[in-house]
Write a protein that holds these residues in place. Sequence first.
Motif, mmCIF file in Angstrom:
data_model
loop_
_atom_site.group_PDB
_atom_site.id
_atom_site.type_symbol
_atom_site.label_atom_id
_atom_site.label_comp_id
_atom_site.label_asym_id
_atom_site.label_seq_id
_atom_site.Cartn_x
_atom_site.Cartn_y
_atom_site.Cartn_z
ATOM 1 N N HIS A 166 0.888 -1.168 0.000
ATOM 2 C CA HIS A 166 0.000 0.000 0.000
ATOM 3 C C HIS A 166 0.921 1.212 0.000
ATOM 4 O O HIS A 166 1.585 1.493 1.003
ATOM 5 N N VAL A 167 0.972 1.927 -1.128
ATOM 6 C CA VAL A 167 1.927 3.021 -1.300
ATOM 7 C C VAL A 167 1.199 4.337 -1.531
ATOM 8 O O VAL A 167 0.261 4.415 -2.335
ATOM 9 N N GLU A 168 1.630 5.356 -0.811
ATOM 10 C CA GLU A 168 1.210 6.736 -1.071
ATOM 11 C C GLU A 168 2.472 7.513 -1.463
ATOM 12 O O GLU A 168 3.502 7.400 -0.807
ATOM 13 N N THR A 169 2.390 8.279 -2.550
ATOM 14 C CA THR A 169 3.556 8.996 -3.051
ATOM 15 C C THR A 169 3.426 10.493 -2.787
ATOM 16 O O THR A 169 2.358 11.078 -2.992
ATOM 17 N N ILE A 170 4.524 11.086 -2.328
ATOM 18 C CA ILE A 170 4.591 12.529 -2.096
ATOM 19 C C ILE A 170 5.714 13.092 -2.948
ATOM 20 O O ILE A 170 6.866 12.658 -2.847
ATOM 21 N N ASP A 171 5.402 14.071 -3.796
ATOM 22 C CA ASP A 171 6.409 14.754 -4.608
ATOM 23 C C ASP A 171 6.954 15.936 -3.803
ATOM 24 O O ASP A 171 6.219 16.871 -3.488
ATOM 25 N N ASN A 172 8.235 15.888 -3.485
ATOM 26 C CA ASN A 172 8.865 16.950 -2.700
ATOM 27 C C ASN A 172 9.792 17.800 -3.574
ATOM 28 O O ASN A 172 10.853 18.228 -3.148
ATOM 29 N N SER A 173 9.364 18.043 -4.816
ATOM 30 C CA SER A 173 10.172 18.878 -5.714
ATOM 31 C C SER A 173 10.012 20.363 -5.422
ATOM 32 O O SER A 173 10.885 21.161 -5.763
ATOM 33 N N GLY A 174 8.900 20.733 -4.813
ATOM 34 C CA GLY A 174 8.608 22.147 -4.591
ATOM 35 C C GLY A 174 8.818 22.579 -3.157
ATOM 36 O O GLY A 174 9.762 22.155 -2.480
ATOM 37 N N ALA A 175 7.899 23.416 -2.675
ATOM 38 C CA ALA A 175 7.998 23.939 -1.312
ATOM 39 C C ALA A 175 7.850 22.815 -0.291
ATOM 40 O O ALA A 175 6.956 21.965 -0.412
ATOM 41 N N VAL A 176 8.724 22.809 0.697
ATOM 42 C CA VAL A 176 8.700 21.769 1.727
ATOM 43 C C VAL A 176 7.350 21.723 2.428
ATOM 44 O O VAL A 176 6.830 20.652 2.731
ATOM 45 N N LYS A 177 6.752 22.877 2.667
ATOM 46 C CA LYS A 177 5.482 22.920 3.397
ATOM 47 C C LYS A 177 4.397 22.127 2.678
ATOM 48 O O LYS A 177 3.580 21.468 3.326
ATOM 49 N N LEU A 178 4.377 22.176 1.359
ATOM 50 C CA LEU A 178 3.354 21.427 0.612
ATOM 51 C C LEU A 178 3.508 19.926 0.832
ATOM 52 O O LEU A 178 2.531 19.217 1.067
ATOM 53 N N ALA A 179 4.744 19.446 0.741
ATOM 54 C CA ALA A 179 4.991 18.023 0.945
ATOM 55 C C ALA A 179 4.755 17.629 2.400
ATOM 56 O O ALA A 179 4.203 16.562 2.696
ATOM 57 N N ALA A 180 5.164 18.493 3.339
ATOM 58 C CA ALA A 180 4.947 18.202 4.763
ATOM 59 C C ALA A 180 3.462 18.142 5.086
ATOM 60 O O ALA A 180 3.014 17.260 5.835
ATOM 61 N N ASP A 181 2.694 19.061 4.529
ATOM 62 C CA ASP A 181 1.243 19.049 4.752
ATOM 63 C C ASP A 181 0.624 17.762 4.215
ATOM 64 O O ASP A 181 -0.314 17.218 4.812
ATOM 65 N N ARG A 182 1.134 17.280 3.091
ATOM 66 C CA ARG A 182 0.628 16.027 2.513
ATOM 67 C C ARG A 182 0.933 14.849 3.441
ATOM 68 O O ARG A 182 0.084 13.988 3.670
ATOM 69 N N LEU A 183 2.150 14.803 3.992
ATOM 70 C CA LEU A 183 2.505 13.735 4.930
ATOM 71 C C LEU A 183 1.630 13.810 6.171
ATOM 72 O O LEU A 183 1.129 12.783 6.660
ATOM 73 N N ILE A 184 1.433 15.002 6.701
ATOM 74 C CA ILE A 184 0.593 15.173 7.891
ATOM 75 C C ILE A 184 -0.821 14.672 7.628
ATOM 76 O O ILE A 184 -1.429 13.991 8.462
ATOM 77 N N LEU A 185 -1.364 14.974 6.452
ATOM 78 C CA LEU A 185 -2.702 14.502 6.100
ATOM 79 C C LEU A 185 -2.749 12.978 6.024
ATOM 80 O O LEU A 185 -3.697 12.351 6.519
ATOM 81 N N LEU A 186 -1.723 12.357 5.443
ATOM 82 C CA LEU A 186 -1.674 10.897 5.371
ATOM 83 C C LEU A 186 -1.623 10.281 6.771
ATOM 84 O O LEU A 186 -2.271 9.259 7.040
ATOM 85 N N LEU A 187 -0.868 10.898 7.662
ATOM 86 C CA LEU A 187 -0.775 10.380 9.031
ATOM 87 C C LEU A 187 -2.099 10.547 9.768
ATOM 88 O O LEU A 187 -2.507 9.663 10.537
ATOM 89 N N LYS A 188 -2.785 11.655 9.550
ATOM 90 C CA LYS A 188 -4.108 11.834 10.161
ATOM 91 C C LYS A 188 -5.061 10.746 9.684
ATOM 92 O O LYS A 188 -5.824 10.173 10.476
ATOM 93 N N ASP A 189 -5.022 10.440 8.387
ATOM 94 C CA ASP A 189 -5.868 9.384 7.846
ATOM 95 C C ASP A 189 -5.530 8.025 8.452
ATOM 96 O O ASP A 189 -6.411 7.217 8.744
ATOM 97 N N ALA A 190 -4.230 7.774 8.646
ATOM 98 C CA ALA A 190 -3.798 6.513 9.237
ATOM 99 C C ALA A 190 -4.248 6.374 10.680
ATOM 100 O O ALA A 190 -4.524 5.277 11.163
ATOM 101 N N LEU A 191 -4.366 7.489 11.366
ATOM 102 C CA LEU A 191 -4.797 7.482 12.771
ATOM 103 C C LEU A 191 -6.301 7.307 12.923
ATOM 104 O O LEU A 191 -6.773 6.900 13.972
ATOM 105 N N THR A 192 -7.056 7.621 11.897
ATOM 106 C CA THR A 192 -8.512 7.638 12.006
ATOM 107 C C THR A 192 -9.109 6.338 12.512
ATOM 108 O O THR A 192 -9.945 6.353 13.407
#
Length: 197
Positions: A166-192
């Motif tokens: 089960h893979v979720e991909t995050i592109d970290n080519s741009g602003a770090v905050k965008l990629a960090a926000d994506r990781l945080i959202l994935l972790l929130k979903d995992a905690l649900t």
Amino acid sequence: MLDEAASSRPAGRMIVVVGPSGVGKDTLIQCAAEHFKDHDGLRFVRRAITRSASAGGEDHESLSEAEFEARERDGGFAVSWAAHGLRYGIPRHTLDQLRAGLCLVANGSRSALPLFRQAYADLLVVNVTARPEILAERLVARGRESREDIMARLQRGSLTVRGDYHVETIDNSGAVKLAADRLILLLKDALTPSISE
């Protein structure tokens, strides 16, 4: 020893963050750790590495080769592997934490994913990628390798995860905050699931 209440909780989940050197895994994990610092259901795994604690990068437990081998021999790791001339270990106590219902986040390696799957029943792989030219810039800035070595490694490498995960991909080519926000959202979903039980 886990108490009866802990043993009755749903099993937790291991979230392993993978990606090539220079892609920003450490930075994204640090951002997520800061965001979830007061959350009781999520823990960030501190790896054992045969690298000096003063070498920079992630917060890790520094072990000598002999110390690492002894701990590995004594069953102190749930997962261990070698890469780039170093050895890495995920502590065995993570298995108890998962049985207690915690979600864990670990910095891993694509080459070690079969070992993670053997150790952890519920595994989510977060694959962090970036455009090759961005990776090259970041690796050159580190000053650990020549540009020629970096380009050769990037050309023969792949940014994909191979295997039935089960893979979720995050592109970290741009602003770090965008990629960090994506990781945080994935972790929130995992905690649900554990929150709703």
